[in-house]
Design an enzyme around this catalytic site. Structure first.
Site, PDB file in Angstrom:
ATOM      1  N   SER A   1      17.032  -4.419   6.599  1.00 41.48           N
ATOM      2  CA  SER A   1      17.743  -3.243   6.686  1.00 41.48           C
ATOM      3  C   SER A   1      19.459  -2.771   6.787  1.00 41.48           C
ATOM      4  O   SER A   1      19.645  -3.730   7.814  1.00 41.48           O
ATOM      5  CB  SER A   1      17.119  -2.065   7.913  1.00 41.48           C
ATOM      6  OG  SER A   1      16.994  -0.542   7.867  1.00 41.48           O
TER       7      SER A   1
ATOM      8  N   GLY B   1       5.689   3.027  -0.400  1.00 37.78           N
ATOM      9  CA  GLY B   1       6.618   2.927   0.171  1.00 37.78           C
ATOM     10  C   GLY B   1       7.358   1.736  -1.152  1.00 37.78           C
ATOM     11  O   GLY B   1       6.957   1.776  -2.350  1.00 37.78           O
TER      12      GLY B   1
ATOM     13  N   TYR C   1      13.349  -2.238  16.662  1.00 36.07           N
ATOM     14  CA  TYR C   1      13.788  -1.487  15.826  1.00 36.07           C
ATOM     15  C   TYR C   1      15.119  -2.722  15.067  1.00 36.07           C
ATOM     16  O   TYR C   1      14.878  -3.585  14.434  1.00 36.07           O
ATOM     17  CB  TYR C   1      13.617  -1.070  15.044  1.00 36.07           C
ATOM     18  CG  TYR C   1      13.211  -0.697  13.466  1.00 36.07           C
ATOM     19  CD1 TYR C   1      12.263  -1.029  13.163  1.00 36.07           C
ATOM     20  CD2 TYR C   1      14.718  -0.591  13.049  1.00 36.07           C
ATOM     21  CE1 TYR C   1      12.291  -1.759  11.303  1.00 36.07           C
ATOM     22  CE2 TYR C   1      14.687  -0.331  11.004  1.00 36.07           C
ATOM     23  CZ  TYR C   1      13.685  -1.251  10.711  1.00 36.07           C
ATOM     24  OH  TYR C   1      13.320  -1.105   9.297  1.00 36.07           O
TER      25      TYR C   1
ATOM     26  N   THR D   1       0.516  -1.085  -0.080  1.00 36.64           N
ATOM     27  CA  THR D   1       0.234   0.458   0.192  1.00 36.64           C
ATOM     28  C   THR D   1       1.043   1.691   0.082  1.00 36.64           C
ATOM     29  O   THR D   1       0.494   2.638   0.573  1.00 36.64           O
ATOM     30  CB  THR D   1      -1.046   0.070   1.288  1.00 36.64           C
ATOM     31  OG1 THR D   1      -0.536  -0.450   2.467  1.00 36.64           O
ATOM     32  CG2 THR D   1      -1.771  -1.685   1.258  1.00 36.64           C
TER      33      THR D   1
HETATM   34  P1  NDP Z   1       6.437   2.536   4.807  1.00 38.45           P
HETATM   35  O1  NDP Z   1       6.160   2.954   5.654  1.00 38.45           O
HETATM   36  O2  NDP Z   1       6.335   3.147   3.504  1.00 38.45           O
HETATM   37  O3  NDP Z   1       5.788   1.314   4.076  1.00 38.45           O
HETATM   38  C1  NDP Z   1       5.814   0.286   5.153  1.00 38.45           C
HETATM   39  C2  NDP Z   1       3.926  -1.154   4.845  1.00 38.45           C
HETATM   40  O4  NDP Z   1       4.513  -2.283   5.611  1.00 38.45           O
HETATM   41  C3  NDP Z   1       2.862  -0.148   4.437  1.00 38.45           C
HETATM   42  O5  NDP Z   1       2.662  -0.947   3.461  1.00 38.45           O
HETATM   43  C4  NDP Z   1       1.580  -0.758   5.396  1.00 38.45           C
HETATM   44  O6  NDP Z   1       0.737  -1.264   4.754  1.00 38.45           O
HETATM   45  C5  NDP Z   1       2.769  -2.406   5.798  1.00 38.45           C
HETATM   46  N1  NDP Z   1       2.916  -3.113   7.020  1.00 38.45           N
HETATM   47  C6  NDP Z   1       2.552  -2.238   7.825  1.00 38.45           C
HETATM   48  N2  NDP Z   1       2.359  -2.669   8.905  1.00 38.45           N
HETATM   49  C7  NDP Z   1       1.322  -3.576   8.710  1.00 38.45           C
HETATM   50  C8  NDP Z   1       1.019  -4.574   8.967  1.00 38.45           C
HETATM   51  N3  NDP Z   1       0.556  -5.616  10.565  1.00 38.45           N
HETATM   52  N4  NDP Z   1       0.126  -6.185   8.290  1.00 38.45           N
HETATM   53  C9  NDP Z   1       0.511  -6.214   7.111  1.00 38.45           C
HETATM   54  N5  NDP Z   1       1.174  -4.359   6.112  1.00 38.45           N
HETATM   55  C10 NDP Z   1       2.095  -4.079   6.964  1.00 38.45           C
HETATM   56  O7  NDP Z   1       7.810   1.953   4.266  1.00 38.45           O
HETATM   57  P2  NDP Z   1       8.821   1.199   3.333  1.00 38.45           P
HETATM   58  O8  NDP Z   1       8.054   1.207   2.452  1.00 38.45           O
HETATM   59  O9  NDP Z   1      10.231   2.229   4.178  1.00 38.45           O
HETATM   60  O10 NDP Z   1       9.543  -0.123   3.900  1.00 38.45           O
HETATM   61  C11 NDP Z   1       9.203  -1.024   3.606  1.00 38.45           C
HETATM   62  C12 NDP Z   1       9.764  -2.239   4.703  1.00 38.45           C
HETATM   63  O11 NDP Z   1      11.253  -1.562   4.562  1.00 38.45           O
HETATM   64  C13 NDP Z   1       9.780  -2.433   6.087  1.00 38.45           C
HETATM   65  O12 NDP Z   1      10.091  -3.837   6.489  1.00 38.45           O
HETATM   66  C14 NDP Z   1      10.579  -1.463   6.290  1.00 38.45           C
HETATM   67  O13 NDP Z   1      11.078  -2.201   8.062  1.00 38.45           O
HETATM   68  C15 NDP Z   1      11.663  -1.849   5.848  1.00 38.45           C
HETATM   69  N6  NDP Z   1      13.117  -0.752   4.968  1.00 38.45           N
HETATM   70  C16 NDP Z   1      12.944   0.485   5.131  1.00 38.45           C
HETATM   71  C17 NDP Z   1      13.457   1.587   4.891  1.00 38.45           C
HETATM   72  C18 NDP Z   1      13.578   2.710   5.055  1.00 38.45           C
HETATM   73  O14 NDP Z   1      14.665   3.965   5.549  1.00 38.45           O
HETATM   74  N7  NDP Z   1      11.772   3.892   4.569  1.00 38.45           N
HETATM   75  C19 NDP Z   1      15.201   0.877   4.882  1.00 38.45           C
HETATM   76  C20 NDP Z   1      15.153  -0.256   5.607  1.00 38.45           C
HETATM   77  C21 NDP Z   1      14.339  -1.444   5.187  1.00 38.45           C
HETATM   78  P3  NDP Z   1      -0.312  -0.816   5.880  1.00 38.45           P
HETATM   79  O15 NDP Z   1      -0.157   0.474   7.243  1.00 38.45           O
HETATM   80  O16 NDP Z   1      -1.580  -0.451   4.514  1.00 38.45           O
HETATM   81  O17 NDP Z   1      -0.726  -1.793   6.584  1.00 38.45           O
HETATM   82  C1  8X3 Z   2      14.724   2.031   8.074  1.00 37.41           C
HETATM   83  C2  8X3 Z   2      16.626   2.359   8.458  1.00 37.41           C
HETATM   84  O1  8X3 Z   2      17.637   3.271   9.604  1.00 37.41           O
HETATM   85  O2  8X3 Z   2      16.330   4.228   9.987  1.00 37.41           O
HETATM   86  O3  8X3 Z   2      15.217   0.241   8.174  1.00 37.41           O
HETATM   87  O4  8X3 Z   2      17.035   1.835  10.335  1.00 37.41           O
HETATM   88  S1  8X3 Z   2      17.257   2.814   9.874  1.00 37.41           S
END
Ligand code: NDP
Ligand code: 8X3
Length: 254
Positions: free
Chosen positions: A140, A13, A153, A11
């Site tokens: 991550s 990112g 985290y 949904t």
């Molecule tokens: P966003 O917040 O943009 O997207 C997160 C997604 O996870 C959403 O689609 C959300 O959907 C879904 N989600 C969260 N909780 C739940 C739940 N309980 N059930 C189902 N779906 C869930 O973040 P990102 O796109 O940045 O993150 C995606 C992944 O990348 C994560 O695992 C994050 O830890 C990882 N990551 C991100 C980094 C960053 O800097 N952004 C860096 C390193 C890793 P909805 O809320 O609709 O359920």
């Molecule tokens: C997300 C990146 O640096 O906030 O996983 O942990 S950081």
């Protein structure tokens, strides 16, 4: 049917960007996340733009029974999954251990570790039956390093790192590929979620340097998926050029 990718957390990112990339590459898609309205909108858009089939299934990955029943109720032809992107995840809060919120801790552990396990348990059995499959786990830099106040985290993403390695060993006899992608700072809704809707604080995380965008990670995932059958990328750590470690970010002032 074309090849199929199941993407959790589609949904927003990185998950949403993956949906675009896989649709562009002519994959049919199963998109999941909690916000059903966003899933429906994305499915309509991808079907129109790329003429691929898109199934949506809205559920919370923390609810084990719901995860199992929502996945198992998919029609048999949708269970011939080629790629699972275990992307759903989040960070909640940024507090020292002695002041951490119990609820935030449970949300992160239940989503990032247990949710990923529930989905993987179901889908890996389909992959074993099908005789093919590739699992991509979103780790991550926080799964490789620990930073101040990142405690739980970071622990949850270290767990993803361990699970990625463990899955690869367990699924080895079945020819199933397992890859982790470990991003540094990616500007998505991630920091807004971490800071519970505080947009100004979230914006500051990305100030003074050029962060990654979700599409950078989606294209990296596609690179791993599109290697020849005999090649598996075990893991990739992908950082903005301005970021050397979890905490060393070169920011330009002014
Ligand atoms: P966003 O917040 O943009 O997207 C997160 C997604 O996870 C959403 O689609 C959300 O959907 C879904 N989600 C969260 N909780 C739940 C739940 N309980 N059930 C189902 N779906 C869930 O973040 P990102 O796109 O940045 O993150 C995606 C992944 O990348 C994560 O695992 C994050 O830890 C990882 N990551 C991100 C980094 C960053 O800097 N952004 C860096 C390193 C890793 P909805 O809320 O609709 O359920
Ligand atoms: C997300 C990146 O640096 O906030 O996983 O942990 S950081």
């Amino acid at each position: 049917m074309s090849k199929i990718a199941l993407i959790t957390g589609a949904t927003a990112g990185i998950g949403e960007a993956c949906a675009h990339v896989f649709a562009r590459e002519r994959y049919d898609l199963i998109l999941t996340g909690r916000r059903a309205d966003r899933l429906e909108k994305l499915a309509y858009q991808l079907n129109k733009e790329y003429n691929v089939e898109v199934a949506v299934s809205s559920f919370d990955v923390r609810d084990r029974d719901v995860v199992i029943s929502k996945l198992e109720e998919l029609p048999a032809e949708w269970k011939k999954i080629n790629v699972l992107v275990n992307n759903a995840g989040l960070s909640m809060g940024l507090d020292p251990i002695q002041k951490g919120s119990y609820d935030d801790w449970e949300t992160m552990i239940d989503t990032n570790i247990k949710g990923l396990l529930y989905v993987s348990r179901v889908v890996s059995n389909w992959m074993i039956n099908n005789g093919f499959g590739h699992i991509i786990n979103l780790g991550s830099i926080a799964g490789k390093e620990v930073y101040a106040n990142g405690n739980v985290y970071c622990a949850s993403k270290h767990a993803v790192d361990a699970l990625n390695k463990g899955m690869r060993i367990d699924l080895l006899p079945y020819g199933i590929k397992v890859t982790a992608v470990h991003p540094g700072a990616v500007e998505t809704e991630f920091s807004e979620v971490r800071f519970k809707g505080d947009k100004a604080r979230a914006k500051k995380v990305y100030e003074g340097f050029e962060p990654l965008v979700a599409m950078d990670i989606a294209e990296t995932i596609w690179f791993a998926v599109s290697r020849p059958a005999h090649v598996n990328i075990n893991e990739l750590t992908v950082m903005p050029t301005a970021q050397a470690t979890a905490t060393n970010i070169f920011r330009k002032s002014g």
